[in-house]
Scaffold this active site. Structure first.
Site, PDB file in Angstrom:
ATOM      1  N   HIS A   1      -1.206  17.256   4.006  1.00  0.00           N
ATOM      2  CA  HIS A   1      -2.353  17.610   4.481  1.00  0.00           C
ATOM      3  C   HIS A   1      -1.717  19.438   5.655  1.00  0.00           C
ATOM      4  CE1 HIS A   1      -3.770  14.248   4.145  1.00  0.00           C
ATOM      5  NE2 HIS A   1      -3.891  14.034   5.538  1.00  0.00           N
TER       6      HIS A   1
ATOM      7  N   CYS B   1      -3.026  10.610  10.657  1.00  0.00           N
ATOM      8  CA  CYS B   1      -2.491  11.709  10.393  1.00  0.00           C
ATOM      9  C   CYS B   1      -2.792  13.172  10.772  1.00  0.00           C
ATOM     10  CB  CYS B   1      -2.046  11.687   8.962  1.00  0.00           C
ATOM     11  SG  CYS B   1      -4.054  11.455   7.918  1.00  0.00           S
TER      12      CYS B   1
ATOM     13  N   ARG C   1      -4.382 -11.344  -2.300  1.00  0.00           N
ATOM     14  CA  ARG C   1      -4.154 -10.803  -4.091  1.00  0.00           C
ATOM     15  C   ARG C   1      -2.077 -10.421  -4.014  1.00  0.00           C
ATOM     16  NH1 ARG C   1      -8.252  -7.991  -2.122  1.00  0.00           N
ATOM     17  NH2 ARG C   1      -7.048  -6.654  -1.161  1.00  0.00           N
ATOM     18  N   SER C   2      -0.988 -10.304  -2.929  1.00  0.00           N
ATOM     19  CA  SER C   2      -0.206  -9.803  -3.148  1.00  0.00           C
ATOM     20  C   SER C   2       0.713 -10.994  -3.197  1.00  0.00           C
ATOM     21  CB  SER C   2      -0.162  -9.082  -2.841  1.00  0.00           C
ATOM     22  OG  SER C   2      -0.675  -7.692  -2.977  1.00  0.00           O
TER      23      SER C   2
ATOM     24  N   VAL D   1       1.142   3.488   2.652  1.00  0.00           N
ATOM     25  CA  VAL D   1       2.026   4.077   3.993  1.00  0.00           C
ATOM     26  C   VAL D   1       2.827   2.978   3.725  1.00  0.00           C
ATOM     27  CG1 VAL D   1       2.092   4.105   5.617  1.00  0.00           C
ATOM     28  CG2 VAL D   1       0.265   4.966   4.790  1.00  0.00           C
TER      29      VAL D   1
ATOM     30  N   LYS E   1     -12.020  11.814  15.044  1.00  0.00           N
ATOM     31  CA  LYS E   1     -10.701  11.072  16.136  1.00  0.00           C
ATOM     32  C   LYS E   1      -9.404  11.851  16.217  1.00  0.00           C
ATOM     33  CE  LYS E   1     -10.914   7.993  11.708  1.00  0.00           C
ATOM     34  NZ  LYS E   1     -10.684   7.749  10.419  1.00  0.00           N
TER      35      LYS E   1
ATOM     36  N   SER F   1      -3.886  11.491  -1.059  1.00  0.00           N
ATOM     37  CA  SER F   1      -3.315  10.561  -1.023  1.00  0.00           C
ATOM     38  C   SER F   1      -3.747   9.849   0.942  1.00  0.00           C
ATOM     39  CB  SER F   1      -1.442  11.351  -0.445  1.00  0.00           C
ATOM     40  OG  SER F   1      -1.364  11.453   0.113  1.00  0.00           O
ATOM     41  N   GLY F   2      -4.529  10.343   2.141  1.00  0.00           N
ATOM     42  CA  GLY F   2      -4.598   9.512   2.935  1.00  0.00           C
ATOM     43  C   GLY F   2      -5.644   8.897   2.417  1.00  0.00           C
TER      44      GLY F   2
ATOM     45  N   GLY G   1       1.187  -1.365  -0.066  1.00  0.00           N
ATOM     46  CA  GLY G   1      -0.400  -0.769  -0.063  1.00  0.00           C
ATOM     47  C   GLY G   1       0.787   0.736   0.038  1.00  0.00           C
TER      48      GLY G   1
ATOM     49  N   ASN H   1       1.462  13.895   5.085  1.00  0.00           N
ATOM     50  CA  ASN H   1       0.968  13.099   5.372  1.00  0.00           C
ATOM     51  C   ASN H   1       0.929  11.852   5.341  1.00  0.00           C
ATOM     52  OD1 ASN H   1       0.099  13.868   2.840  1.00  0.00           O
ATOM     53  ND2 ASN H   1      -1.487  12.080   3.559  1.00  0.00           N
TER      54      ASN H   1
HETATM   55  P1  A2P Z   1      -3.000  -5.551  -0.430  1.00  0.00           P
HETATM   56  O1  A2P Z   1      -2.231  -4.132  -2.275  1.00  0.00           O
HETATM   57  O2  A2P Z   1      -2.353  -7.094  -0.805  1.00  0.00           O
HETATM   58  O3  A2P Z   1      -5.055  -5.302  -1.457  1.00  0.00           O
HETATM   59  P2  A2P Z   1      -4.077   1.379   0.879  1.00  0.00           P
HETATM   60  O4  A2P Z   1      -4.260   1.738   1.536  1.00  0.00           O
HETATM   61  O5  A2P Z   1      -2.453   2.384  -0.289  1.00  0.00           O
HETATM   62  O6  A2P Z   1      -5.101   0.836  -0.524  1.00  0.00           O
HETATM   63  O7  A2P Z   1      -2.969  -0.009   1.505  1.00  0.00           O
HETATM   64  C1  A2P Z   1      -3.696  -1.285   1.450  1.00  0.00           C
HETATM   65  C2  A2P Z   1      -2.736  -2.042   2.826  1.00  0.00           C
HETATM   66  O8  A2P Z   1      -3.196  -3.183   3.382  1.00  0.00           O
HETATM   67  C3  A2P Z   1      -2.219  -2.989   1.343  1.00  0.00           C
HETATM   68  O9  A2P Z   1      -1.114  -3.032   1.408  1.00  0.00           O
HETATM   69  C4  A2P Z   1      -3.777  -4.365   0.647  1.00  0.00           C
HETATM   70  O10 A2P Z   1      -2.690  -5.376   0.338  1.00  0.00           O
HETATM   71  C5  A2P Z   1      -3.043  -4.500   2.435  1.00  0.00           C
HETATM   72  N1  A2P Z   1      -4.651  -4.915   2.707  1.00  0.00           N
HETATM   73  C6  A2P Z   1      -5.538  -4.987   2.272  1.00  0.00           C
HETATM   74  N2  A2P Z   1      -6.487  -5.718   2.851  1.00  0.00           N
HETATM   75  C7  A2P Z   1      -5.826  -6.689   3.791  1.00  0.00           C
HETATM   76  C8  A2P Z   1      -5.602  -8.308   4.043  1.00  0.00           C
HETATM   77  N3  A2P Z   1      -7.169  -8.235   4.468  1.00  0.00           N
HETATM   78  N4  A2P Z   1      -5.119  -8.660   4.639  1.00  0.00           N
HETATM   79  C9  A2P Z   1      -3.707  -8.065   4.434  1.00  0.00           C
HETATM   80  N5  A2P Z   1      -3.015  -6.733   4.177  1.00  0.00           N
HETATM   81  C10 A2P Z   1      -4.531  -6.242   3.324  1.00  0.00           C
END
Ligand code: A2P
Length: 329
Positions: A236, A129, A38-39, A13, A207, A159-160, A11, A309
């Site tokens: 921000h 943030c 997915r990744s 961050v 928050k 980006s937040g 992601g 942020n």
């Molecule tokens: P993935 O890329 O495999 O979906 P952002 O907020 O920038 O979109 O990033 C979200 C991050 O959280 C990504 O790395 C995403 O992985 C990860 N993520 C989302 N859902 C899950 C989950 N169920 N378990 C672990 N990581 C997750």
């Protein structure tokens, strides 16, 4: 040397964690990357090497010795997996809102309340943030003058809102409808960050209010907030109006701010100097400008506070927490 896990590594961050660990030359023995299913099987670069991304699941955690787990994968993943990482001996530093208001979990900005880290039981929360950047100047004010009331108005970058937040702005500039935001963000301002609550505030606003009270150890502090998403890619900006308990002169406040670690004063209206999101992108410090008296109340002060942020508002603050723990064992 330490074994580090990043949960949510793919992601916005998560990638910034990697960048910051590399640029600060964090003492890493082993680096483990986790994301969603997915990744699984993809790779991310770190210091010229490719690192495997694994699915976040107990089977992939239990065979590893992890000292620090830096989380940024959303609240549900944190709620489920932070205790699991902690049970295998990791100190979790979580970027989501899942644990922030839990009484057992310290909520920390290292320049502001590092003493709270002593109380951790395996999970530490990184504040929101928009809260983090406000805390750095407000800590100086509460310690030296006392604070009666705070009014926050924020101008928050897309980006937040993660990868899709950025895509909505880029798409919007080409006339494509948004997916993350309910209305176009290109050419627009949305007074709506996170969900609306029954009291009429957004969750982001609440928050800021609740986290400020927790970090400044002032449970009854009077605070109100309006948080706004603006068509800015990153960093921000915040207008902070504060009523202080004691009288002050501006020069003293500027001197105190200049002496504060993590805070840069950039304020000279004659030379048109004030911090902007574009200038502050990529910087570690919180920037403050437009420091001026609010003449409408006794002891009133206005500040314009800008920070990256994703950096100070998220990844950097979490890495600084880990560094503080290492340096103050
Ligand atoms: P993935 O890329 O495999 O979906 P952002 O907020 O920038 O979109 O990033 C979200 C991050 O959280 C990504 O790395 C995403 O992985 C990860 N993520 C989302 N859902 C899950 C989950 N169920 N378990 C672990 N990581 C997750």
């Amino acid at each position: 040397m330490y074994n580090i896990a990043i949960v949510g590594a793919t992601g916005n961050v998560g990638r910034k964690f990697l960048e910051i660990l590399e640029e600060r030359n964090f003492p890493i023995e082993n680096l483990y990357l986790f994301a969603s299913k997915r990744s699984h099987g993809s790779y991310l670069p770190f210091k010229g090497q490719d690192y495997l991304v694994e699915e976040t699941c107990e089977d992939n955690i239990k065979n590893k010795k992890i000292d620090f787990a830096l989380f940024s994968a959303g609240g549900d993943t944190s709620l489920k997996y932070a205790p699991i990482f902690a049970s295998y001996g990791a100190i979790v530093i979580d970027n989501s809102s899942a644990w922030r208001m839990n009484k057992e979990v310290p909520l920390v900005v290292p320049e502001v309340n590092p003493e709270d880290l002593k109380l951790h039981k395996g999970i530490i929360a990184n504040p929101n943030c928009s809260t983090i950047q406000a805390m750095v100047p407000l800590k100086v004010l509460i310690d030296n003058y006392g604070i009666k009331r705070i009014v926050y108005s924020t101008y928050q970058a897309v980006s937040g809102a993660g990868m899709q937040g950025i895509k909505d702005l880029e798409d919007g500039l080409k006339g494509i409808s948004p997916k993350k935001f309910p209305y176009p963000i290109a050419g627009n301002c949305l007074p709506h960050i996170d969900v609306f609550l029954d009291n009429g505030y957004t969750k982001e606003e609440m928050k800021m209010i609740e986290e400020t009270r927790k970090i400044l150890h002032s449970p009854n502090l009077k605070i109100t907030a309006t948080t706004v998403r603006v068509p800015v890619l990153n960093s921000h900006s915040e207008s902070i109006n504060v009523e202080l308990e004691k009288s002050f002169n501006i020069e003293d406040i500027i001197t105190l701010f200049e002496e504060t670690k993590g805070l840069t004063v950039y304020d000279n209206t004659k030379e048109l100097k004030y911090p902007t999101a574009l200038d502050v992108n990529g910087k570690d410090d919180v920037y403050v400008g437009r420091i001026r008296r609010d003449f409408s109340v006794d002891n009133g002060l206005n500040l314009w506070v800008v920070a990256d942020n994703i950096r100070k508002g998220a990844a950097l603050n979490a890495v600084q927490i880990a560094e503080y723990l290492i340096n103050n064992k």
